[in-house]
Scaffold this motif. Structure first.
Motif, PDB file in Angstrom:
ATOM      1  N   GLU A 155       1.852  17.610  50.589  1.00 54.65           N
ATOM      2  CA  GLU A 155       2.372  16.260  50.312  1.00 54.65           C
ATOM      3  C   GLU A 155       3.896  16.261  50.143  1.00 54.65           C
ATOM      4  O   GLU A 155       4.406  15.858  49.105  1.00 54.65           O
ATOM      5  CB  GLU A 155       1.733  15.703  49.025  1.00 54.65           C
ATOM      6  CG  GLU A 155       0.226  15.651  49.058  1.00 54.65           C
ATOM      7  CD  GLU A 155      -0.305  14.373  49.663  1.00 54.65           C
ATOM      8  OE1 GLU A 155       0.504  13.482  49.992  1.00 54.65           O
ATOM      9  OE2 GLU A 155      -1.531  14.271  49.835  1.00 54.65           O
ATOM     10  N   PRO A 156       4.617  16.737  51.164  1.00 52.68           N
ATOM     11  CA  PRO A 156       6.064  16.890  50.964  1.00 52.68           C
ATOM     12  C   PRO A 156       6.792  15.563  50.785  1.00 52.68           C
ATOM     13  O   PRO A 156       7.884  15.539  50.239  1.00 52.68           O
ATOM     14  CB  PRO A 156       6.530  17.585  52.235  1.00 52.68           C
ATOM     15  CG  PRO A 156       5.519  17.226  53.258  1.00 52.68           C
ATOM     16  CD  PRO A 156       4.228  17.091  52.532  1.00 52.68           C
ATOM     17  N   THR A 157       6.193  14.493  51.217  1.00 49.37           N
ATOM     18  CA  THR A 157       6.933  13.231  51.167  1.00 49.37           C
ATOM     19  C   THR A 157       6.349  12.248  50.166  1.00 49.37           C
ATOM     20  O   THR A 157       6.782  11.112  50.100  1.00 49.37           O
ATOM     21  CB  THR A 157       6.949  12.577  52.556  1.00 49.37           C
ATOM     22  OG1 THR A 157       5.595  12.472  53.007  1.00 49.37           O
ATOM     23  CG2 THR A 157       7.748  13.387  53.527  1.00 49.37           C
ATOM     24  N   ALA A 158       5.367  12.701  49.375  1.00 48.67           N
ATOM     25  CA  ALA A 158       4.736  11.785  48.422  1.00 48.67           C
ATOM     26  C   ALA A 158       5.755  11.279  47.408  1.00 48.67           C
ATOM     27  O   ALA A 158       6.544  12.056  46.879  1.00 48.67           O
ATOM     28  CB  ALA A 158       3.595  12.491  47.703  1.00 48.67           C
ATOM     29  N   GLY A 159       5.760  10.005  47.180  1.00 52.18           N
ATOM     30  CA  GLY A 159       6.618   9.433  46.157  1.00 52.18           C
ATOM     31  C   GLY A 159       8.081   9.310  46.542  1.00 52.18           C
ATOM     32  O   GLY A 159       8.906   8.989  45.704  1.00 52.18           O
ATOM     33  N   LEU A 160       8.394   9.558  47.813  1.00 47.45           N
ATOM     34  CA  LEU A 160       9.794   9.438  48.228  1.00 47.45           C
ATOM     35  C   LEU A 160       9.988   8.152  49.025  1.00 47.45           C
ATOM     36  O   LEU A 160       9.049   7.624  49.622  1.00 47.45           O
ATOM     37  CB  LEU A 160      10.196  10.642  49.090  1.00 47.45           C
ATOM     38  CG  LEU A 160      10.069  12.003  48.412  1.00 47.45           C
ATOM     39  CD1 LEU A 160      10.464  13.095  49.382  1.00 47.45           C
ATOM     40  CD2 LEU A 160      10.920  12.069  47.165  1.00 47.45           C
TER      41      LEU A 160
END
Lengths: 331, 282
Positions: free
Chosen positions: A167-172
């Motif tokens: 989930e490298p982009t979660a919450g970005l």
């Protein structure tokens, strides 16, 4: 096979199972990721993606099944497997009190990268993720997007051949997410590297080589995004009936077409003829109607029967919150 | 994947060198973190000042007995001198346990995971962590040594060197103890719990702030002090560590000084082994 890796696939997963108490987190998952492939694991939260990631990065032992990283068994030869892995965990794992440069240097030391190469790599990777100017700032002063970029840089300091990104982009925000994907794209041009990403952002996996849809610990589909759309992509009809009685009537009438329910709306598998038939009969009793053409979103819906769900806060989050409130000696 | 290309430089290094480099990295991180933690540093400075200058000077006049109008000290030292080595131990104790407890934060904030997926062995990760914590603790112990002249404790360089050796052993054992405790804790309620439940009880029952009169026999001691207290003091391993330190710093021993060294060594090894066992399993 003692030292030499099996040639062929970068990641080989065969009949992997893992049970937590009564929940079966992984239920006989098998797939292969080829060299230099950009591979996505797509699934809602709780689908078993992170469990799978933890097994692949050797910190969790599977109950049964085999996982090979570059030909090395993650249970029997974890050290050899780790040396080949570059990992970005779902939760941030930087040391906030160290500077950006120190974080990278520590990683280099721990992975046994010789000094000269370490310096050179740190410089290169900072440039790649555009953090060169921040090298001497404490990690705590970075924004969450910058921290993520730093973690990606960190995963590349040693000779990683296979990158696992959970989930490298979660919450970005969207802009940061785009940047992260562009770094990964650029990286794949410069260095031979296999990338396995888990995500629940469907729109991000369009550009991937292959996508593996998982839910409830099982592989539901595995193919290129185009093929998935072609084969599993079912035109869906999203309707919101007027009132409960109409809703019940539609539900019983088209029980065999039911693809899912989300809030007030009902999702039915459909085609052009069906839309006409439905409108003729229920046209006046429907508040809204939308036709969803095949996209990865609808592929996902028709495979899992639901939309992506959200995560609940657990014990870990509450301890984390304690630290954030200024708990003692935390950062 | 099969081509040797980019993997060559790292692969050629000997595994031992890699482990030692990583050990250094983790040690360095611990030390850097501690130096940057203002709170810890303030505690490390204010604690000895309070104990030596305030408590020590304040209780100094009462640390003596009067027999037929003649003033004698219970032990041939002023209270300030008597308590000085114990404060060194106290400062080491606080800092060691504090560093060790950061294992909990390493776990929560993911740093631990980052090193656990590295080629470092678990033992080396733990050793780096414990050595780092112990180094900082010895440094905080040295802060107390700086107050030696205010406590009328004359020190030669040889004394300091011997003391450093003992302090290092004590710090290593206590940091391991801290890790053992931290490994058994799932959620963390703050360092205050540790200080009140572990550090201070150990400290107060280690014959550090009151002597168990060596001129009295075993039976007499148990008359002067309640039985249970003497028992606790005798069973507290820290008693012997403080005693060994006292032997070096003010040349006064209640027990055989070798006993202190032996106990510290044994506890150091055993606690580290337990910590490692937990750490491997986690």
């Amino acid at each position: 096979m003692t030292g030499a890796p099996n040639s062929g696939s970068a990641i080989h997963v065969d009949a992997l199972s893992k049970r937590y108490g009564r929940t079966l987190a992984l239920d006989g998952v098998s797939f292969d990721v080829g060299d230099n492939e950009l591979f996505a694991l797509l699934g809602p939260n709780g689908a078993g993606k992170t469990t799978l990631m933890h097994i692949l990065c050797t910190i969790l032992r599977p109950d049964s099944g085999v996982a090979l990283i570059g030909g090395f068994d993650v249970v029997k030869q974890p050290l050899a497997a780790r040396r080949r892995l570059g990992i970005v965990f779902q939760e941030p794992s930087l040391d906030d009190r160290l500077t950006v440069h120190e974080n990278l240097n520590l990683h280099g030391l721990v992975f046994g990268v010789p000094r000269k190469l370490r310096r050179q790599r740190i410089e290169e990777m900072l440039a790649l993720v555009e953090l060169t100017e921040w090298a001497d700032k404490r990690a705590r002063t970075l924004s969450s997007g910058m921290k993520r970029r730093l973690e990606i840089a960190r995963a590349l300091i040693h000779d990683s051949e296979i990158m696992l990104l959970d989930e490298p982009t979660a919450g970005l925000d969207a802009q940061t997410r785009d940047r992260i994907w562009s770094y990964i794209g650029r990286l794949r041009n410069e260095r031979q590297i296999t990338v396995l990403v888990t995500t629940h952002y469907i729109e991000e996996v369009e550009g991937f080589d292959r996508v593996c849809v998982v839910d409830h610990g099982k592989v539901l589909a595995l193919d290129t995004p185009e093929a998935l759309k072609r084969d599993c992509g079912q035109q869906l009809l999203r309707i919101v009936p007027k009132g409960e009685d109409n809703r019940q009537e539609i539900l019983t009438r088209y029980a065999d077409r039911l693809a899912g329910e989300a809030g007030e709306s009902i999702l039915l598998t459909s085609d052009d003829a069906f839309v006409e038939a439905l409108l003729a009969e229920y046209g006046g009793r429907i508040r809204s109607l939308a036709i969803e053409v095949p996209s990865l979103e609808t592929v996902f819906l028709s495979l899992t029967g639901r939309e992506l769900r959200d995560q609940a806060a657990g014990a870990r989050e509450s301890t984390l919150a304690f630290g954030k409130r200024g708990g003692e000696h935390t950062r | 994947m099969t081509s040797a290309g980019p993997t060559a430089p790292t692969a050629r290094r000997s595994p031992l060198l890699i482990q030692l480099g990583g050990l250094y990295g983790i040690w360095l991180r611990e030390v850097k973190r501690a130096i940057r933690d203002r709170g810890q540093l303030i505690g490390g400075i204010s604690r000895p000042i309070l104990w030596v200058l305030i408590l020590g000077i304040g209780l100094n006049p009462y640390f003596r007995g009067e027999v037929y109008g003649e003033v004698t000290f219970v032990v041939p030292f002023t209270y300030l001198q008597f308590i000085f080595p114990a404060v060194v131990a106290l400062n080491i104790m606080f800092t060691s346990v504090q560093s060790a407890v950061s294992v909990i934060w390493d776990r929560e904030f993911g740093f631990l995971r980052e090193v656990l997926v590295s080629p470092m062995s678990r033992g080396m990760v733990l050793l780096g962590k414990v050595l780092g914590g112990a180094t900082v603790a010895v440094f905080h112990g040295c802060l107390v040594l700086l107050l030696a002249r205010f406590a009328d404790v004359p020190l030669t360089w040889l004394d300091v060197l011997k003391a450093l050796g003992l302090m290092a052993m004590l710090a290593f054992a206590l940091t391991s103890l801290g890790v053992v405790i931290a490994n058994r804790i799932r959620s963390f309620e703050g360092f205050g719990v540790f200080s009140n439940a572990v550090i201070l009880p150990l400290y107060f029952t280690s014959s550090s702030i009151f002597p168990i009169d060596p001129s009295l026999s075993r039976a007499q001691t148990r008359v002067v002090y309640p039985d249970w207290l003497v028992t606790i003091v005798e069973y507290n391993p820290l008693t012997y560590a403080v005693d060994a330190l006292r032997g070096v710093l003010i040349n006064y021993n209640q027990f055989d000084p070798r006993l202190g060294i032996a106990i510290m060594a044994i506890f150091g090894v055993v606690l580290f082994a337990i910590a490692l066992f937990d750490f491997r399993r986690a």
